[in-house]
Design a protein around this motif. Sequence first.
Motif, PDB file in Angstrom:
ATOM      1  N   GLU A  71       0.844  -1.187   0.000  1.00 43.82           N
ATOM      2  CA  GLU A  71       0.000   0.000   0.000  1.00 43.82           C
ATOM      3  C   GLU A  71       0.889   1.251   0.000  1.00 43.82           C
ATOM      4  O   GLU A  71       2.053   1.198   0.412  1.00 43.82           O
ATOM      5  CB  GLU A  71      -0.915  -0.003   1.223  1.00 43.82           C
ATOM      6  N   PRO A  72       0.355   2.400  -0.455  1.00 42.32           N
ATOM      7  CA  PRO A  72       1.158   3.621  -0.556  1.00 42.32           C
ATOM      8  C   PRO A  72       1.883   4.010   0.735  1.00 42.32           C
ATOM      9  O   PRO A  72       3.041   4.438   0.701  1.00 42.32           O
ATOM     10  CB  PRO A  72       0.127   4.693  -0.941  1.00 42.32           C
ATOM     11  N   GLU A  73       1.227   3.830   1.880  1.00 37.46           N
ATOM     12  CA  GLU A  73       1.817   4.266   3.153  1.00 37.46           C
ATOM     13  C   GLU A  73       3.041   3.449   3.542  1.00 37.46           C
ATOM     14  O   GLU A  73       3.810   3.851   4.429  1.00 37.46           O
ATOM     15  CB  GLU A  73       0.771   4.235   4.270  1.00 37.46           C
ATOM     16  N   TYR A  74       3.242   2.299   2.890  1.00 40.21           N
ATOM     17  CA  TYR A  74       4.402   1.465   3.215  1.00 40.21           C
ATOM     18  C   TYR A  74       5.512   1.558   2.161  1.00 40.21           C
ATOM     19  O   TYR A  74       6.498   0.849   2.239  1.00 40.21           O
ATOM     20  CB  TYR A  74       3.965   0.002   3.374  1.00 40.21           C
ATOM     21  N   ARG A  75       5.342   2.451   1.203  1.00 42.70           N
ATOM     22  CA  ARG A  75       6.340   2.570   0.128  1.00 42.70           C
ATOM     23  C   ARG A  75       7.335   3.696   0.372  1.00 42.70           C
ATOM     24  O   ARG A  75       8.367   3.767  -0.293  1.00 42.70           O
ATOM     25  CB  ARG A  75       5.634   2.801  -1.216  1.00 42.70           C
ATOM     26  N   ASN A  76       7.003   4.607   1.242  1.00 44.65           N
ATOM     27  CA  ASN A  76       7.872   5.747   1.557  1.00 44.65           C
ATOM     28  C   ASN A  76       8.223   6.555   0.306  1.00 44.65           C
ATOM     29  O   ASN A  76       9.380   6.851   0.024  1.00 44.65           O
ATOM     30  CB  ASN A  76       9.158   5.285   2.249  1.00 44.65           C
ATOM     31  N   MET A  77       7.182   6.916  -0.442  1.00 46.18           N
ATOM     32  CA  MET A  77       7.345   7.770  -1.618  1.00 46.18           C
ATOM     33  C   MET A  77       6.792   9.157  -1.297  1.00 46.18           C
ATOM     34  O   MET A  77       5.743   9.287  -0.676  1.00 46.18           O
ATOM     35  CB  MET A  77       6.585   7.190  -2.821  1.00 46.18           C
ATOM     36  N   GLY A  78       7.496  10.189  -1.720  1.00 44.22           N
ATOM     37  CA  GLY A  78       7.018  11.562  -1.559  1.00 44.22           C
ATOM     38  C   GLY A  78       6.454  12.050  -2.875  1.00 44.22           C
ATOM     39  O   GLY A  78       7.155  12.050  -3.890  1.00 44.22           O
ATOM     40  N   THR A  79       5.175  12.458  -2.883  1.00 44.76           N
ATOM     41  CA  THR A  79       4.509  12.824  -4.140  1.00 44.76           C
ATOM     42  C   THR A  79       4.074  14.280  -4.135  1.00 44.76           C
ATOM     43  O   THR A  79       3.488  14.759  -3.167  1.00 44.76           O
ATOM     44  CB  THR A  79       3.271  11.933  -4.369  1.00 44.76           C
ATOM     45  N   VAL A  80       4.367  14.971  -5.257  1.00 45.28           N
ATOM     46  CA  VAL A  80       3.845  16.316  -5.490  1.00 45.28           C
ATOM     47  C   VAL A  80       2.909  16.215  -6.679  1.00 45.28           C
ATOM     48  O   VAL A  80       3.336  15.951  -7.807  1.00 45.28           O
ATOM     49  CB  VAL A  80       4.970  17.328  -5.780  1.00 45.28           C
ATOM     50  N   PHE A  81       1.610  16.416  -6.426  1.00 39.35           N
ATOM     51  CA  PHE A  81       0.608  16.281  -7.476  1.00 39.35           C
ATOM     52  C   PHE A  81       0.507  17.557  -8.293  1.00 39.35           C
ATOM     53  O   PHE A  81       0.983  18.628  -7.890  1.00 39.35           O
ATOM     54  CB  PHE A  81      -0.756  15.943  -6.858  1.00 39.35           C
ATOM     55  N   GLN A  82      -0.152  17.439  -9.434  1.00 42.36           N
ATOM     56  CA  GLN A  82      -0.279  18.568 -10.357  1.00 42.36           C
ATOM     57  C   GLN A  82      -0.948  19.771  -9.701  1.00 42.36           C
ATOM     58  O   GLN A  82      -0.578  20.910  -9.939  1.00 42.36           O
ATOM     59  CB  GLN A  82      -1.076  18.121 -11.593  1.00 42.36           C
ATOM     60  N   ASN A  83      -1.927  19.525  -8.852  1.00 41.47           N
ATOM     61  CA  ASN A  83      -2.637  20.628  -8.184  1.00 41.47           C
ATOM     62  C   ASN A  83      -2.128  20.858  -6.753  1.00 41.47           C
ATOM     63  O   ASN A  83      -2.750  21.571  -5.974  1.00 41.47           O
ATOM     64  CB  ASN A  83      -4.139  20.359  -8.171  1.00 41.47           C
ATOM     65  N   TYR A  84      -0.995  20.207  -6.412  1.00 40.10           N
ATOM     66  CA  TYR A  84      -0.298  20.313  -5.118  1.00 40.10           C
ATOM     67  C   TYR A  84      -1.017  19.627  -3.968  1.00 40.10           C
ATOM     68  O   TYR A  84      -0.384  19.177  -3.023  1.00 40.10           O
ATOM     69  CB  TYR A  84      -0.005  21.772  -4.747  1.00 40.10           C
ATOM     70  N   ALA A  85      -2.380  19.568  -3.992  1.00 44.12           N
ATOM     71  CA  ALA A  85      -3.166  18.866  -2.964  1.00 44.12           C
ATOM     72  C   ALA A  85      -2.809  19.322  -1.548  1.00 44.12           C
ATOM     73  O   ALA A  85      -2.728  18.511  -0.620  1.00 44.12           O
ATOM     74  CB  ALA A  85      -2.980  17.349  -3.096  1.00 44.12           C
ATOM     75  N   LEU A  86      -2.621  20.616  -1.364  1.00 43.64           N
ATOM     76  CA  LEU A  86      -2.356  21.167  -0.031  1.00 43.64           C
ATOM     77  C   LEU A  86      -3.671  21.357   0.720  1.00 43.64           C
ATOM     78  O   LEU A  86      -4.735  21.498   0.118  1.00 43.64           O
ATOM     79  CB  LEU A  86      -1.621  22.501  -0.151  1.00 43.64           C
ATOM     80  N   PHE A  87      -3.572  21.370   2.048  1.00 42.44           N
ATOM     81  CA  PHE A  87      -4.764  21.572   2.876  1.00 42.44           C
ATOM     82  C   PHE A  87      -4.982  23.076   3.076  1.00 42.44           C
ATOM     83  O   PHE A  87      -4.203  23.736   3.764  1.00 42.44           O
ATOM     84  CB  PHE A  87      -4.596  20.887   4.228  1.00 42.44           C
ATOM     85  N   PRO A  88      -6.051  23.633   2.496  1.00 40.43           N
ATOM     86  CA  PRO A  88      -6.248  25.095   2.552  1.00 40.43           C
ATOM     87  C   PRO A  88      -6.546  25.623   3.956  1.00 40.43           C
ATOM     88  O   PRO A  88      -6.326  26.792   4.236  1.00 40.43           O
ATOM     89  CB  PRO A  88      -7.442  25.326   1.614  1.00 40.43           C
TER      90      PRO A  88
END
Length: 330
Positions: A71-88
Motif C-alpha cells: 500500500e502507498p503508506e508502506y512505500r515511503n514515496m514523496g509525491t507532489v501532485f499537479q494541483n499540489y493537494a495542499l490543505f487550505p
Amino acid sequence: MKNIELKEINHYYGKEQVLHDINISIKEGEFFTLLGPSGCGKTTILRIIGGFIKPLSGSIYVDDKDITNLEPEYRNMGTVFQNYALFPNMTVEENVAYGLKIKKLPKKVIAQKCDKYLELAGMKDYRKKRIDELSGGQQQRVAIARALVIEPTMLLLDEPMSNLDVALRVKMREEIREIQQKIGITTLFITHDQQEALAISDKIAVMDKGRVLQIGTPMEVYKNPVNDFVANFVGTSNCIEKKDYANFGLEKEEKPYIYKRPEEMVLLQNTNESGFIKVKIENKKFLGPIIEYTVCNNGKKYEVTELNRLNNSDKFKIGDMGYLGVLQGE
C-alpha cells in the motif's frame, strides 16, 4: 545497485490498454523524466510506483525488493501532485508537518524536520501563512517541502509546473533541480514540456500511446532519436532518406534514413561546393538570438536554424533562392 525498477508493467482502463510492457530502471540519486504528450501513460506509471494504482501485470522493485503489492503508506514515496493537494485550512507549517504527525513522531523531531525542509524550500519565513495567501510558486515549494520532510526513498513529481506561467516555470524547474541535487534524492519527473525535460534531467524516457520509445540522456535522445515521433516531439528534425544522401554528401551513412536537427543544416546564398541542394525560402522567423527558416526543394521541406550574428539577419527574404547543406562530422 538500481534503486527503482519496473519490469513488464501492463495496465488497462476498462478495455483500453494504457501501458504496454514498461521496463524502466532508475538509478539511486538520478533525476529521471517521463516525457510525452497528454494521455500517453506518464501519470499512470507514477501512480503505479506510488502505489495508488496496482498494475494488471508486472512488478516494481526498490533495491531488489518487490513492492508491487504494498500500500502507498508502506512505500515511503514523496509525491507532489499537479494541483499540489495542499490543505487550505492549514498553515504552511501544518501542511509540511502533516505526514510526520501521521507517523506519530515526537514534537521535537517534527519541529526540527519542518525547519530543515522549509529552509531548503525557501519557505521558512512563510511558515505561519495560510495556503490561500501564497502565490502558485510558493504553494509548489510547500508541496515539495511536504513531500521531502518524510525523507522518502523517491520523489514523484506529476507535472508540478503546469499551473505556472512561463517565466515562473523556468525559475521553479531550476529550483527543483537544485533541491534534488542538494539532497541527492531519486526523482521521477512527469512533463510534456521538452525544454523542461532537456534542461533538468539525468535520463529521459520518451513515451507515446502507452509505450516507452527511447531512454537516454538528454543529449542522446536529442542527437540520436530512434524514430519520427521522438525526433519531432523532442525538438524538430529533418528526416533525410538514403536516396538523398549523395545530394548532401552523406554517402558514408548506412542507415535507411537519418535525422538532422535544424541547427545542423547550413544555408548559403551561393556556393560551388558539392553536398548542397538548391532551395527556396518559404518562411522566415526572427526570434532575437536565432533565425528560423523553412526551405523547400522539389516539394520536400526542411527546417533551418541560424544564430543571429547581426550581419546575417537580412541574408534571406521569403521567396529568395539559396543552397542547403548538412554540417559534416561530429
